[in-house]
Design an enzyme around this catalytic site. Structure first.
Site, PDB file in Angstrom:
ATOM      1  N   HIS A  94       0.862  -1.179   0.000  1.00  0.00           N
ATOM      2  CA  HIS A  94       0.000   0.000   0.000  1.00  0.00           C
ATOM      3  C   HIS A  94       0.902   1.233   0.000  1.00  0.00           C
ATOM      4  CE1 HIS A  94      -2.813   2.944   1.815  1.00  0.00           C
ATOM      5  NE2 HIS A  94      -3.789   2.122   1.466  1.00  0.00           N
ATOM      6  N   ASP A 135       2.919  -4.666   7.984  1.00  0.00           N
ATOM      7  CA  ASP A 135       1.712  -3.882   7.768  1.00  0.00           C
ATOM      8  C   ASP A 135       0.524  -4.834   7.915  1.00  0.00           C
ATOM      9  OD1 ASP A 135      -0.571  -2.747   6.735  1.00  0.00           O
ATOM     10  OD2 ASP A 135       0.356  -1.979   4.913  1.00  0.00           O
ATOM     11  N   GLN A 170      -4.728  -5.110   6.582  1.00  0.00           N
ATOM     12  CA  GLN A 170      -5.707  -6.006   5.973  1.00  0.00           C
ATOM     13  C   GLN A 170      -5.776  -7.336   6.728  1.00  0.00           C
ATOM     14  OE1 GLN A 170      -7.859  -5.292   3.550  1.00  0.00           O
ATOM     15  NE2 GLN A 170      -8.722  -7.336   3.587  1.00  0.00           N
ATOM     16  N   LYS A 219     -10.606  -1.061   9.849  1.00  0.00           N
ATOM     17  CA  LYS A 219     -10.708  -2.224   8.966  1.00  0.00           C
ATOM     18  C   LYS A 219     -11.070  -3.493   9.742  1.00  0.00           C
ATOM     19  CE  LYS A 219      -7.925  -2.701   5.593  1.00  0.00           C
ATOM     20  NZ  LYS A 219      -7.470  -2.657   4.185  1.00  0.00           N
ATOM     21  N   CYS A 276      -4.726   2.240  -3.823  1.00  0.00           N
ATOM     22  CA  CYS A 276      -3.505   2.745  -3.168  1.00  0.00           C
ATOM     23  C   CYS A 276      -2.318   1.817  -3.354  1.00  0.00           C
ATOM     24  CB  CYS A 276      -3.718   3.019  -1.680  1.00  0.00           C
ATOM     25  SG  CYS A 276      -4.858   4.349  -1.359  1.00  0.00           S
TER      26      CYS A 276
HETATM   27  N1  PMP Z   1      -1.910  -0.980   4.395  1.00  0.00           N
HETATM   28  C1  PMP Z   1      -2.909  -1.727   3.932  1.00  0.00           C
HETATM   29  C2  PMP Z   1      -2.635  -3.126   3.504  1.00  0.00           C
HETATM   30  C3  PMP Z   1      -4.190  -1.196   3.877  1.00  0.00           C
HETATM   31  O1  PMP Z   1      -5.188  -1.948   3.409  1.00  0.00           O
HETATM   32  C4  PMP Z   1      -4.436   0.117   4.325  1.00  0.00           C
HETATM   33  C5  PMP Z   1      -5.817   0.727   4.292  1.00  0.00           C
HETATM   34  N2  PMP Z   1      -6.559   0.438   3.163  1.00  0.00           N
HETATM   35  C6  PMP Z   1      -3.362   0.855   4.802  1.00  0.00           C
HETATM   36  C7  PMP Z   1      -2.111   0.262   4.828  1.00  0.00           C
HETATM   37  C8  PMP Z   1      -3.520   2.253   5.285  1.00  0.00           C
HETATM   38  O2  PMP Z   1      -4.323   2.276   6.395  1.00  0.00           O
HETATM   39  P1  PMP Z   1      -5.016   3.611   6.921  1.00  0.00           P
HETATM   40  O3  PMP Z   1      -5.556   4.305   5.711  1.00  0.00           O
HETATM   41  O4  PMP Z   1      -6.075   3.123   7.834  1.00  0.00           O
HETATM   42  O5  PMP Z   1      -3.964   4.404   7.599  1.00  0.00           O
END
Ligand code: PMP
Length: 407
Positions: free
Chosen positions: A124, A201, A204, A227, A365
């Site tokens: 991401h 990270d 997910q 999430k 993203c």
């Molecule tokens: N890493 C992953 C794998 C994600 O799915 C997300 C959120 N979609 C993020 C990082 C970023 O998280 P946040 O927008 O809640 O800070």
């Protein structure tokens, strides 16, 4: 077959009973954010109606009650990820904030010119850009683990990419774009053999994978409350005590200090050293309700149901003419990403919305990953505990209908 009563679970989520464009809402955008059960919504309301106060400072009853609730989330989350100590759980705004914290407070102190930082090709943007910014500042080098056609990485290639120059390895546990679950425990071992620090990270993964930070032996683990059925603006960073203690603070301000004078300021102990300012008290208090919601259903039961409906989705969507799947590896969470030969993802997304189906379209993203596959984006359906096979059947039939209109 699932042992969960999905209709009873759906009744916990007030938002799910509404109609969108005159059709019952089918919510398949859970990898962007999950919906919230009334247990979580009530926790926010109860906080504001009953004991709203600033924490850790006041001696009055409300402040004490708010502080107790806030700190109770810390121990609940500690148990949720099996951290050794509650002080190793730092509250943040979410995964992005947690990764930036590490890139800043660890990276600025310990990364040197010529050092290497290793990420995967499916990260991401929040697990790419903070490291790029750090590399630019420090003259360090960002290296990338390649992603294969099936959406998986190979541990042999990780072995080759980790060198004595590698100082930080940061890899996504489960991909929000493809669903791929990565061998993060094995990667952590390789990182440690080379003397590097391992960050995961877990945005997910937190509600879809078993998370035991001691077993994974990661140095850092980041995730977002929103999430995992929790509120937006709530998240955590787990870090091993020894590493957190030698890091610089992240932001300066109230709460993160022991003593302030114009000559010299001393910093608070962990975790407070990293929690400057008034935190998002209400949402962090309610995050406890989200963890308890998952615990009450049983994460393994949730995962079993999600795996079942994901397999069903792969089977049913394969019937759609001209569909191409991205992320076909066996070991994956409940994300199904695809393109259609003759339909642009945005057109498909809009036509599905007209039927009440919420999917995500675009790069999710993960632009470098889309570039790697040579596509602009995908259509992504991502599932949570409240989704049903009937909803997936409706998605499959709707996609067939859309494809036939375009051919
Ligand atoms: N890493 C992953 C794998 C994600 O799915 C997300 C959120 N979609 C993020 C990082 C970023 O998280 P946040 O927008 O809640 O800070």
């Amino acid at each position: 077959e699932t042992n969960l009563d999905i209709q009873k679970i759906r009744a916990d989520f007030p938002i799910l009973s509404q109609k969108v464009n005159g059709k019952p809402l089918v919510y398949f955008d859970n990898a962007a954010t999950t919906q919230k059960p009334k247990q979580v919504i009530n926790a926010i309301t109860q906080y504001y109606e009953g004991y709203n106060a600033n924490i850790h400072r006041g001696l009055h009853s409300l402040a004490e009650k708010a502080t107790t609730a806030f700190e109770a989330t810390r121990t609940t989350f500690q148990q949720f990820i099996n951290a050794a100590e509650s002080e190793e759980v730092i509250f943040t705004k979410g995964t992005t904030d947690s990764i930036n914290l590490v890139a800043t407070a660890y990276g600025r102190k310990f990364i040197q010119p010529g050092d290497e930082i290793l990420v995967s090709g499916m990260e991401h943007h929040s697990n790419i850009v903070p490291w790029q910014m750090l590399c630019e500042e420090k003259g360090a080098i960002l290296k990338v683990i390649p992603v294969h056609k099936d959406g998986a990485i190979s541990i042999d290639e990780v072995k080759e990419l980790i060198t004595e120059k590698t100082k930080m390895v940061s890899v996504v546990f489960a991909s929000n774009s493809l669903g791929t679950v990565n061998p993060v425990k094995e990667i952590a071992q390789l990182a440690h053999q080379a003397g590097a620090v391992m960050m995961i990270d877990g945005a997910q993964a937190a509600s879809h994978c078993k998370v035991d930070v001691q077993d994974l032996d990661c140095d850092f683990f980041a995730t977002s409350g929103h999430k995992m059925y929790g509120p937006t603006g709530s998240g955590i960073l787990y870090g091993k005590r020894a590493i957190l203690e030698k890091m610089n603070p992240y932001q300066g301000g109230g709460e993160m200090i022991k003593d302030v004078s114009f000559k010299k300021t001393t910093y608070n102990d962990i975790p407070y050293k990293f929690e400057a300012g008034t935190p998002n008290i209400a949402d962090i208090v309610a995050l406890k309700a989200a963890v308890e919601y998952i615990n009450a259903l049983g994460k393994e039961n949730i995962v079993r149901h999600e795996n079942e409906i994901t397999a069903h989705a792969h089977k049913r969507l394969a019937e759609v003419p001209g569909i191409n799947f991205y992320g076909t590896t066996e070991n994956k969470v409940s994300v199904v990403s695809f393109t259609l030969d003759n339909v642009h993802p945005y057109d498909a997304g809009m036509m599905l919305d007209a039927k009440g189906i919420a999917v995500r379209t675009g790069h999710h993203c993960t632009q470098p990953l889309m570039d790697h596959f040579g596509i602009e984006g995908t259509i992504r359906a991502s599932f949570s505990v409240y989704n049903t096979k009937e909803e997936i059947d409706f998605l499959a039939e709707s996609l067939k209908d859309i494809v036939s209109k375009f051919s």
